[in-house]
Write a protein that holds these residues in place. Structure first.
Motif, mmCIF file in Angstrom:
data_model
loop_
_atom_site.group_PDB
_atom_site.id
_atom_site.type_symbol
_atom_site.label_atom_id
_atom_site.label_comp_id
_atom_site.label_asym_id
_atom_site.label_seq_id
_atom_site.Cartn_x
_atom_site.Cartn_y
_atom_site.Cartn_z
ATOM 1 N N PHE A 153 0.851 -1.182 0.000
ATOM 2 C CA PHE A 153 0.000 0.000 0.000
ATOM 3 C C PHE A 153 0.891 1.238 0.000
ATOM 4 N N THR A 154 0.606 2.175 -0.891
ATOM 5 C CA THR A 154 1.384 3.395 -0.998
ATOM 6 C C THR A 154 0.501 4.594 -0.689
ATOM 7 N N ASP A 171 11.363 8.668 4.319
ATOM 8 C CA ASP A 171 11.570 8.260 2.935
ATOM 9 C C ASP A 171 10.198 8.145 2.269
ATOM 10 N N TRP A 172 9.769 9.202 1.624
ATOM 11 C CA TRP A 172 8.425 9.231 1.029
ATOM 12 C C TRP A 172 8.441 8.602 -0.363
ATOM 13 N N PRO A 173 7.317 8.043 -0.809
ATOM 14 C CA PRO A 173 6.036 7.963 -0.102
ATOM 15 C C PRO A 173 6.051 6.873 0.958
ATOM 16 N N TYR A 174 5.132 7.003 1.907
ATOM 17 C CA TYR A 174 4.975 5.997 2.957
ATOM 18 C C TYR A 174 4.420 4.724 2.330
ATOM 19 N N ARG A 175 5.016 3.589 2.682
ATOM 20 C CA ARG A 175 4.573 2.305 2.140
ATOM 21 C C ARG A 175 4.420 1.285 3.254
ATOM 22 N N ILE A 207 -9.344 7.687 1.956
ATOM 23 C CA ILE A 207 -9.410 6.237 2.154
ATOM 24 C C ILE A 207 -8.105 5.761 2.776
ATOM 25 N N ARG A 208 -8.235 4.898 3.773
ATOM 26 C CA ARG A 208 -7.065 4.377 4.471
ATOM 27 C C ARG A 208 -7.271 2.914 4.818
ATOM 28 N N TYR A 215 -0.261 -3.181 14.960
ATOM 29 C CA TYR A 215 0.022 -1.826 15.409
ATOM 30 C C TYR A 215 -0.390 -0.826 14.332
ATOM 31 N N GLY A 216 -0.754 0.357 14.776
ATOM 32 C CA GLY A 216 -1.387 1.320 13.887
ATOM 33 C C GLY A 216 -0.560 1.744 12.691
ATOM 34 N N PHE A 217 0.766 1.681 12.772
ATOM 35 C CA PHE A 217 1.563 2.122 11.628
ATOM 36 C C PHE A 217 1.376 1.240 10.406
ATOM 37 N N LYS A 218 0.810 0.046 10.586
ATOM 38 C CA LYS A 218 0.503 -0.807 9.436
ATOM 39 C C LYS A 218 -0.667 -0.272 8.622
ATOM 40 N N SER A 219 -1.472 0.587 9.207
ATOM 41 C CA SER A 219 -2.704 1.058 8.556
ATOM 42 C C SER A 219 -2.417 2.330 7.760
ATOM 43 N N ALA A 220 -1.869 2.157 6.572
ATOM 44 C CA ALA A 220 -1.442 3.286 5.742
ATOM 45 C C ALA A 220 -2.616 4.201 5.405
ATOM 46 N N LYS A 221 -2.344 5.503 5.380
ATOM 47 C CA LYS A 221 -3.370 6.530 5.186
ATOM 48 C C LYS A 221 -3.321 7.101 3.775
ATOM 49 N N SER A 222 -4.430 7.763 3.390
ATOM 50 C CA SER A 222 -4.526 8.483 2.112
ATOM 51 C C SER A 222 -3.918 7.658 0.974
#
Length: 302
Positions: A153-154, A171-175, A207-208, A215-222
């Motif tokens: 997910f990106t 290091d963007w984008p978040y993946r 959408i996320r 843990y919440g960091f697995k739930s990628a946003k936007s």
């Protein structure tokens, strides 16, 4: 876009459970729909019976580093984010790759309300009433090829609207990524709203991903891209700090973070002097997901 009923009430008033339930019932019976989909939201079978946090809690205390490292930065800066129109690219090992308008990607899919526990790797937690669709329904729509074993997910990286991206904080984008059986699990949600309203920008509009046993960091946003692949994908925190953040990131009170204990958590909104809460393995969803990991050493595959 669907027109929503406006009662004139603010969701910051909903902390008492009885009052929140009454308002939820009102919204459902009025036929409230999510802006991203014409389907109506129904309460799903996977919700916790714990009282949810207020909308103020949920929208004022966030990790969304595209807008800054402080918990208040997303609420302060995310208002400038442009979320319409929005497209999600789907590629890799799928039958129908392409760039999908968000409305078309979700059109006709069943929207559910899911009241999930949310546990941050930083040892704080909330209870959040999401609205969205199962990720598995979207993956079925685009067609999963037999060789697909993982999903990456990106997230959006738009420096002109995201000060954290402009500053190069990560290091963007978040993946992020999931194993295919995790992605297809019915708990795994693509969320487009909170409390029956469209997703606030600071929480990952429009959408996320939401994976409540991780843990919440697995739930990628936007989200702007979903890629199906035959190999474990690059994920941001695992790449930056592999000794601290594993690929799986399942909530596990038996495995401490190198810098703090994961045995307990601080519930946001409970007050400064509230006692910490014992953390549950898989964040309390073990009866539904533990079988996914029965062949794994969770102390090693953290």
């Amino acid at each position: 876009m669907a027109q929503r009923y406006n009662s004139g009430l603010g969701w910051a008033d909903v902390t008492p459970k009885a009052g929140w339930l009454n308002r939820r019932h009102l919204m459902m019976t009025m036929g409230a729909a999510l802006a991203a989909s014409p389907a109506l939201a129904a309460t799903g079978p996977y919700s916790t019976d714990e009282a949810p946090n207020s909308l103020e809690d949920i929208t004022s205390y966030n990790n969304f580093y595209e807008f800054g490292f402080d918990k208040t930065d997303p609420a302060a800066h995310a208002g400038k984010l442009t979320t319409s129109p929005w497209a999600v690219e789907v590629d890799g090992l799928v039958d129908r790759p392409g760039s999908y308008d968000l409305v078309d990607l979700l059109k006709g899919l069943p929207v559910e309300e899911r009241i999930y526990r949310f546990r941050c790797v930083e040892a704080w937690s909330m209870v959040i009433p999401w609205n969205g669709v199962q990720l598995s329904h979207v993956l079925d729509r685009v067609g999963v090829q037999p060789g697909a074993k993982f999903v990456q997910f990106t997230s959006l990286a738009r420096p002109e609207e995201m000060p954290g991206v402009k500053a190069g904080l990560l290091d963007w984008p978040y993946r992020e990524g999931l194993r295919m059986d995790e992605a297809m699990h019915p708990l795994t949600l693509l969320a487009t709203g909170i409390y029956g309203e469209p997703m606030p920008n600071q929480n990952g509009a429009p959408i996320r991903l939401v994976v409540p046993w991780k843990y919440g960091f697995k739930s990628a946003k936007s989200l702007v891209k979903i890629t199906l692949t035959d190999r474990m994908p690059y994920t941001t925190w695992n790449a930056l700090q592999p000794k601290e953040y594993g690929f799986y990131a399942n909530v596990n009170p038996e495995v401490d973070h190198p810098r703090w204990s994961q045995a307990s958590e601080r519930r946001i909104g409970a007050g400064l002097f509230a006692s910490r809460v014992d953390t549950q393995k898989f964040n309390g969803y073990g009866d539904l997901v533990a079988d996914l990991y029965k062949e794994q050493d969770l102390a090693r595959d953290y």
